[in-house]
Design an enzyme around this catalytic site. Structure first.
Site, short mmCIF file in Angstrom:
data_model
loop_
_atom_site.label_atom_id
_atom_site.label_comp_id
_atom_site.label_asym_id
_atom_site.label_seq_id
_atom_site.Cartn_x
_atom_site.Cartn_y
_atom_site.Cartn_z
N GLU A 320 4.63 -4.26 -6.46
CA GLU A 320 4.12 -3.52 -7.62
C GLU A 320 5.22 -2.68 -8.26
O GLU A 320 5.02 -1.51 -8.58
CB GLU A 320 2.93 -2.66 -7.22
CG GLU A 320 1.78 -3.48 -6.67
CD GLU A 320 0.50 -2.69 -6.42
OE1 GLU A 320 0.60 -1.50 -6.08
OE2 GLU A 320 -0.58 -3.27 -6.58
N ASP A 394 -6.80 -6.38 -1.17
CA ASP A 394 -6.55 -4.97 -1.49
C ASP A 394 -7.78 -4.09 -1.27
O ASP A 394 -8.34 -3.60 -2.25
CB ASP A 394 -6.07 -4.87 -2.94
CG ASP A 394 -5.53 -3.50 -3.27
OD1 ASP A 394 -5.31 -2.72 -2.33
OD2 ASP A 394 -5.32 -3.22 -4.46
N GLU A 422 -11.26 3.71 -2.97
CA GLU A 422 -10.82 3.24 -4.29
C GLU A 422 -11.79 2.22 -4.90
O GLU A 422 -12.09 2.28 -6.09
CB GLU A 422 -9.42 2.62 -4.15
CG GLU A 422 -8.89 2.01 -5.43
CD GLU A 422 -7.48 1.43 -5.27
OE1 GLU A 422 -6.89 1.56 -4.18
OE2 GLU A 422 -6.99 0.86 -6.26
O1 GCW Z 1 -4.60 -1.11 -4.36
C1 GCW Z 1 -3.43 -0.80 -4.87
C2 GCW Z 1 -3.70 0.52 -5.47
C3 GCW Z 1 -2.42 1.23 -5.78
C4 GCW Z 1 -1.63 1.34 -4.47
C5 GCW Z 1 -1.36 -0.06 -3.94
C6 GCW Z 1 -0.65 -0.02 -2.60
C7 GCW Z 1 -0.18 3.08 -3.80
O2 GCW Z 1 -4.47 0.34 -6.63
O3 GCW Z 1 -2.75 2.49 -6.28
O4 GCW Z 1 -0.43 2.03 -4.66
O5 GCW Z 1 -2.57 -0.72 -3.76
O6 GCW Z 1 -1.34 -0.08 -1.59
O7 GCW Z 1 0.54 0.05 -2.56
#
Ligand code: GCW
Length: 735
Positions: A320, A394, A422
């Site tokens: 990311e 995720d 989340e």
């Molecule tokens: O799920 C995603 C989240 C991000 C997070 C990422 C991760 C910290 O939306 O906010 O970043 O995973 O786990 O690295």
């Protein structure tokens, strides 16, 4: 008669008490409330044994153990508790063989061996006095013994938990030790005090006032963590800021480390991979470059000068948009090993995250971590652990377990759970996560035959690894109740308890937590337990039933957006649900992305065909026709409708059950939960109606009779513009 001044003083004092009382039930005390035991039999039993504490020793840890024991017992017994230094009947004797003159003489060496470095022994000891006038008397003690001071502290918390739960004295003896070595919280806290995916206020770490100001809250945070055995905290976000490693900042980190140390909690930081560049020193962050390696070594030395027991680094790299070794055509192992070398001389570790996926459009995003990491098995230095999210995508309400578990026998794999919700309703939805955690821990990887559970990978027993760990992304912030709502506290608690012992049951943990947090009345416990135990499945049903995932809105993660299809494909919803006129779901069988190949051969058949796949993950593995018969006899379309409605019905049942508790728990917290449940019911309908109306455009089938009609047309939901996820988001138009 009192003089007017005295009256004014008394009135003032009374008024000061009012807010104190009003504050008393705002959730700040978490599960450490120590309310008086009212059961008279138990109280008599406890008072006979627990009114004297003999816990000598001046280490900071023993001091907090003594304070906690006295505080807990005073609260529970509602009577005086004395701290003494000499023995005498009716006392708790606590310590290690080195700190207590009594412990060494108790003949506990076998049990202490079993307890290991962090565990403890609780034993009831009866001593018959043999001579003199006391010939007929019996001296009774409860012994809390450990090999280390922190073991004593854990023993004290365990004992207090048993008393909170009204366990009879005869049931107290135990030998306990944690099954997992590193039991950490990961704070995704930024240096400006915002919290990524945090829904409970600001970050606890008030960097601007550190290192000078140490509010009591830091200690209470440490107490709460120690009470459930958490022994480390990563203070900063994995989307890391290099400034956390500057000398000024490190002094602040050292101040926090000093507060947490007595509680057995080490601090860790996230390392931004290109920190040597961002801090303006070097022009590369290549892990094989000698100047880069020297920079990290010097940085590690600097950190350890300030914090001799610094835990180490957690790293998110090449994921990311984060920098990483692949920027220099190096591997994750090259990156991890460079940092590991820097901290190794000081006993530090590196936790390297496996949450990676490239920015090119992949065939199937969920396959990438396995593909990148399994070839690296055996190439990491001994002080590296690879940290793997519970599922391959995720933190969805339900995913199958991550296929990396069991597939890297030479590498310690840490579990990463998300305690903050989340994707499960954030602050407001009541979703008890222990059933989710357990589902993953108990899943069988089949990597070494039947019974090769994920828990055995995490605790190291499957492959004989001694370095083990588990991490939970924290849900803690500055909110008075710490976690944004009363019931989110249970997820912090359950995470810690399962990190200590993954074999505990979700229901037993709920029971403990309820008795400590709400009430010891069995009827209340039963009602709250039933609310909690069904709550995660309710969320699954009204958000993502039957193995659906990642159909949340664009720009925020609390509302539905199954139509989201713009931008990077693997960040859209349509990429994951693949609904079309024939059916719905992602084909990961051999006819599709063949992700099932990443699981052990013995397990593959159970995911290979729709009719061999558990319906809870059906659409994760298969694209299934709308008219396919489900186990219930309904068609897939009708089953989907049924599940979404069932989810909303469950929330309404939770509301009714909670209402029935009015008057049996304090009004303040009762009302707080009530209003959260109202939000949850409203948002559950939003998820149900928006998602079903959208999928209906593909299924072209009617809603079967007997189900509540959607409140709005699909266009209403698709046109909603809701605030992005930040602390406490709500979509104002959802009524
Ligand atoms: O799920 C995603 C989240 C991000 C997070 C990422 C991760 C910290 O939306 O906010 O970043 O995973 O786990 O690295």
């Amino acid at each position: 008669m009192y003089s007017p001044t005295v009256v004014r003083y008394l009135l003032g004092a009374l008024l000061m008490l009012v807010p104190a009382c009003a504050r008393a039930e705002d959730g700040y005390d978490l599960w450490l409330r120590y309310r008086p035991v009212t059961d008279s039999t138990r109280l008599a039993e406890y008072r006979a044994l627990f009114s004297r504490i003999i816990l000598p020793g001046e280490s900071a840890t023993l001091r907090v153990a003594r304070e906690e024991l006295a505080r807990g017992l005073r609260g529970l017994l509602g009577s005086a508790v004395t701290i003494e230094s000499t023995s005498g009947s009716g006392a708790i004797i606590a310590g290690t063989p080195a700190t207590s003159p009594y412990i060494g003489r108790m003949g506990l060496s076998r049990e202490l061996d079993e307890a290991g470095p962090e565990g403890f022994v609780i034993r009831r000891i009866l001593v018959r006095a043999s001579s003199g006038t006391l010939a007929s008397s019996e001296m009774q003690y409860l012994v809390v013994a450990a090999n280390s001071d922190v073991g004593v502290l854990y023993g004290v918390f365990h004992l207090l938990r048993q008393l909170e739960n009204l366990r009879p004295i005869v049931q107290l003896p135990v030998v306990e030790h944690p099954r997992v070595g590193l039991r950490l919280l990961n704070h995704w806290d930024n240096l400006d005090r915002s919290v990524e995916r945090g829904y409970a206020g600001l970050s606890l770490w008030d960097w601007a006032s550190l290192p000078d100001s140490i509010p009591q809250r830091y200690r209470d945070y440490a107490r709460a963590n120690a009470s459930i055995g958490i022994n480390g905290t990563v203070l900063t976000n994995v989307n890391a800021n290099a400034r956390a490693l500057t000398p000024d900042h490190l002094r602040k980190v050292a101040a926090l480390a000093n507060v947490f140390r007595p509680y057995g909690i080490k601090v860790y930081l996230t390392a931004r991979f290109n920190a040597p560049m961002e801090l303006g020193v070097l022009t590369t962050a290549d892990p094989l470059d000698s100047a880069v390696r020297a920079w990290w070594k010097a940085k590690a030395d600097e950190i350890y000068r300030l914090i001799p027991d610094f835990g180490g680094f957690l790293v998110k790299a090449n994921s990311e948009g984060q920098p990483g070794p692949q920027d220099y055509k190096r591997t994750h192992a090259d990156g991890a090993n460079m940092l590991a070398e820097a901290v190794a001389p000081h006993g530090g570790i590196v936790m390297w995250r496996a949450f990676v996926y490239s920015s090119e459009v992949p065939v199937d995003r969920i396959k990438q971590a396995y593909d990148e990491f399994t070839p690296l098995d055996g190439t990491f230095l001994p002080n590296v652990l690879v940290q793997v999210k519970n599922g391959p995508l995720d933190f969805q309400p339900r995913e199958p377990f991550h296929p990396l578990f069991g597939a890297m026998p030479k590498t310690p794999l840490m579990m990463e759970f998300q305690v903050t919700k989340e994707y499960l309703g954030q602050d407001s939805h009541l979703a008890y996560l222990a059933p989710l955690f357990k589902e993953v821990l108990d899943a069988d990887t089949w990597r070494a035959g039947r019974g090769s559970t994920v828990a055995k990978v995490v605790d190291g027993s499957l492959h004989g690894l001694s370095r083990t760990g588990i991490a939970g992304v924290a849900n803690i912030g500055t909110d008075r109740d710490w976690t944004g709502s009363q019931f989110n506290q249970a997820n912090w608690y359950a995470y810690g308890r399962l990190a200590w012992n993954p074999a505990l049951s979700a229901a037993d943990i709920a029971d403990e937590w309820i008795r400590m947090t709400w009430s010891r009345d069995p009827a209340v416990v039963t009602t709250i337990r039933s609310i909690m135990m069904g709550s995660r499945e309710a969320v699954v049903n009204y958000m993502t039933p039957l193995g659906l995932v990642h159909i949340m809105a664009e720009g925020h993660h609390y509302g539905p957006g199954p139509w989201h299809s713009r931008g990077r494909p693997d960040w859209t919803s349509t990429y994951y649900h693949r609904a079309d006129s024939t059916g719905i779901g992602f084909d990961r069988s051999v006819t599709g992305s063949n992700a099932i190949e990443q699981y052990a051969p013995a397990l593959r058949p159970s995911f290979a065909r729709p009719d061999s796949t558990d319906e809870s993950v059906l659409l994760w593995f298969h694209h299934v026709g709308w008219d396919t018969r489900m186990r219930s006899g309904r068609t897939l379309w009708n089953e989907l409708v049924h599940r979404y409605h069932g989810g909303v019905d469950s929330v309404r049942a939770m509301q009714r059950a909670w209402s029935s508790l009015r008057g049996t728990v304090d009004n303040e917290r009762h009302a707080a939960v009530d209003s959260m449940l109202a939000i949850q019911e409203r948002e559950a309908r939003w998820w149900r109606d928006a998602t079903l109306l959208y999928f209906q455009t593909f299924s072209n089938r009617p809603f079967p009779p007997g189900y509540e009609a959607p409140a709005h047309p699909l266009s209403f939901y698709m046109n909603l513009r809701c605030p992005v996820d930040r602390n406490r988001p709500r979509c104002p138009d959802i009524q």
